[in-house]
Design a protein around this motif. Structure first.
Motif, PDB file in Angstrom:
ATOM      1  N   LEU A   1       0.830  -1.195   0.000  1.00 15.62           N
ATOM      2  CA  LEU A   1       0.000   0.000   0.000  1.00 15.62           C
ATOM      3  C   LEU A   1       0.870   1.253   0.000  1.00 15.62           C
ATOM      4  CD1 LEU A   1      -2.583  -1.133   2.705  1.00 15.62           C
ATOM      5  CD2 LEU A   1      -2.995  -0.951   0.248  1.00 15.62           C
ATOM      6  N   GLU A   2       0.477   2.241  -0.789  1.00 22.23           N
ATOM      7  CA  GLU A   2       1.185   3.515  -0.771  1.00 22.23           C
ATOM      8  C   GLU A   2       0.834   4.273   0.506  1.00 22.23           C
ATOM      9  OE1 GLU A   2       0.785   5.908  -4.262  1.00 22.23           O
ATOM     10  OE2 GLU A   2       0.549   4.145  -5.563  1.00 22.23           O
ATOM     11  N   GLY A   3       1.821   4.937   1.074  1.00 24.75           N
ATOM     12  CA  GLY A   3       1.595   5.658   2.319  1.00 24.75           C
ATOM     13  C   GLY A   3       1.952   7.121   2.219  1.00 24.75           C
ATOM     14  N   THR A   4       1.311   7.925   3.042  1.00 23.42           N
ATOM     15  CA  THR A   4       1.612   9.342   3.183  1.00 23.42           C
ATOM     16  C   THR A   4       1.441   9.702   4.653  1.00 23.42           C
ATOM     17  OG1 THR A   4       0.791   9.880   0.967  1.00 23.42           O
ATOM     18  CG2 THR A   4       0.944  11.695   2.537  1.00 23.42           C
ATOM     19  N   ILE A   5       2.299  10.567   5.162  1.00 17.00           N
ATOM     20  CA  ILE A   5       2.159  11.058   6.527  1.00 17.00           C
ATOM     21  C   ILE A   5       1.536  12.444   6.479  1.00 17.00           C
ATOM     22  CG2 ILE A   5       3.356  11.670   8.660  1.00 17.00           C
ATOM     23  CD1 ILE A   5       5.658   9.818   7.717  1.00 17.00           C
ATOM     24  N   ILE A   6       0.446  12.641   7.209  1.00 20.90           N
ATOM     25  CA  ILE A   6      -0.168  13.964   7.353  1.00 20.90           C
ATOM     26  C   ILE A   6       0.070  14.426   8.784  1.00 20.90           C
ATOM     27  CG2 ILE A   6      -2.288  15.311   7.285  1.00 20.90           C
ATOM     28  CD1 ILE A   6      -3.390  13.380   5.239  1.00 20.90           C
ATOM     29  N   THR A   7       0.687  15.577   8.949  1.00 19.18           N
ATOM     30  CA  THR A   7       1.008  16.018  10.302  1.00 19.18           C
ATOM     31  C   THR A   7      -0.127  16.841  10.910  1.00 19.18           C
ATOM     32  OG1 THR A   7       2.002  18.209   9.896  1.00 19.18           O
ATOM     33  CG2 THR A   7       3.397  16.263   9.493  1.00 19.18           C
ATOM     34  N   GLN A   8      -0.118  16.878  12.233  1.00 16.25           N
ATOM     35  CA  GLN A   8      -0.964  17.812  12.945  1.00 16.25           C
ATOM     36  C   GLN A   8      -0.553  19.224  12.528  1.00 16.25           C
ATOM     37  OE1 GLN A   8      -3.676  18.962  14.105  1.00 16.25           O
ATOM     38  NE2 GLN A   8      -3.816  17.315  15.603  1.00 16.25           N
ATOM     39  N   PHE A   9      -1.461  20.181  12.626  1.00 18.45           N
ATOM     40  CA  PHE A   9      -1.119  21.528  12.172  1.00 18.45           C
ATOM     41  C   PHE A   9      -0.127  22.195  13.126  1.00 18.45           C
ATOM     42  CE2 PHE A   9      -4.650  22.437  15.022  1.00 18.45           C
ATOM     43  CZ  PHE A   9      -4.298  23.633  15.627  1.00 18.45           C
TER      44      PHE A   9
END
Length: 282
Positions: free
Chosen positions: A164-172
């Motif tokens: 699976l492709e992954g991406t990290i989304i950070t808290q603002f």
């Protein structure tokens, strides 16, 4: 880490966020949002399945890419997760999801965190191809740093093993310095996933500070002055102009890898989209 954006185009391929109640706002903003933009759809306690599905369908209808959230600790059972995934698949909104632990301190069912949802194998089984996971540059008020690092590495590894492709989304954030320091630690640990830095869209100062304090984000006088507003005057509004300029100035593709921006639309999708368009014209 190829095809990373340069220091002058972190705004390329930005993403947005909406709730199940924001369909009318999306209708108004749609003409301002580039086709193919990723729009995260929240999984809040005051929303139900139909609201989340309606929002995802609306995103699709606008030529945008829905990224429905899956809040692990809000799920009461494996059957509820399968029902949700099946409904997303039927709606054509299953390609990308954001797996997150969620706000409840105690899980409502068998999933104590997002990693347990990923490890279940159900995401791939139902057709998910891309999974976003959460990152916390300034830590989490209820989770120790070593636990956060272990979880990030574990999720990245599980995604890779499942293809699976992954991406990290950070808290603002309000300050670029802890963001870049955290990204460098991520890369030093061998985690090469693309990162979307969480940025608060334009909103009322009081609202921004309230969200920051709720999520344990630095909101002291020095930081907020650097960002562009004052804690002594909470009546105005603020946009992320200074933060984004600082992020673009400090970004090093070789050191930081693939990085984009993710806008938390605290002031609304339309206000955020209008701000992005104006910023891009400057």
């Amino acid at each position: 880490m190829t095809n990373a954006p340069t220091a002058t185009n972190l705004m390329t391929d930005f993403s947005l966020e909406m709730t199940g109640k924001d369909i009318d706002d999306l209708d108004q903003a749609a003409g301002l949002i580039p086709a193919g933009t990723r729009v995260n759809v929240t999984f809040l306690g005051n929303e139900d399945l139909e609201m989340r599905l309606a929002a995802s369908r609306s995103v699709l209808a606008k030529g945008l890419v829905p990224v429905p959230h899956i809040s692990a600790r809000r799920l009461t059972s494996r059957a509820e997760l399968e029902t949700y995934l099946g409904a997303l698949r039927d709606a054509g909104a299953i390609d990308s999801v954001f797996a997150v632990g969620g706000d409840p301190s105690e899980p409502a069912g068998p999933y104590s965190d997002s990693e347990s949802v990923i490890r279940s194998g159900l995401l791939a089984e139902y057709g998910v191809r891309r999974v976003s996971i959460a990152g916390y540059p300034e830590g989490h008020p209820d989770i120790a740093d070593d636990v956060l690092w272990d979880a990030l590495a574990g999720k990245a590894d599980s995604l890779a093993k499942q293809g699976l492709e992954g991406t990290i989304i950070t808290q603002f954030a309000f300050d670029e310095e802890p963001v870049f320091a955290w990204i460098e630690k991520v890369r030093d640990r061998g985690i090469t996933l693309p990162i979307r830095i969480g940025v608060p869209g334009p909103a009322g100062v009081k609202r921004l500070v309230g969200f920051a304090r709720r999520f344990g984000i630095g909101a002291n006088a020095m930081i907020v002055k650097k960002y562009g507003f004052s804690l002594t005057n909470l009546m105005g509004t603020a946009g992320p102009d200074k933060l984004i300029c600082a992020l673009e100035s400090g970004y090093d593709a070789e050191r930081h890898g693939e990085v984009h921006l993710h806008f938390y639309t605290f002031g609304g999708l339309t206000a955020t989209s209008e701000w992005i368009q104006r910023f891009g014209q400057n």
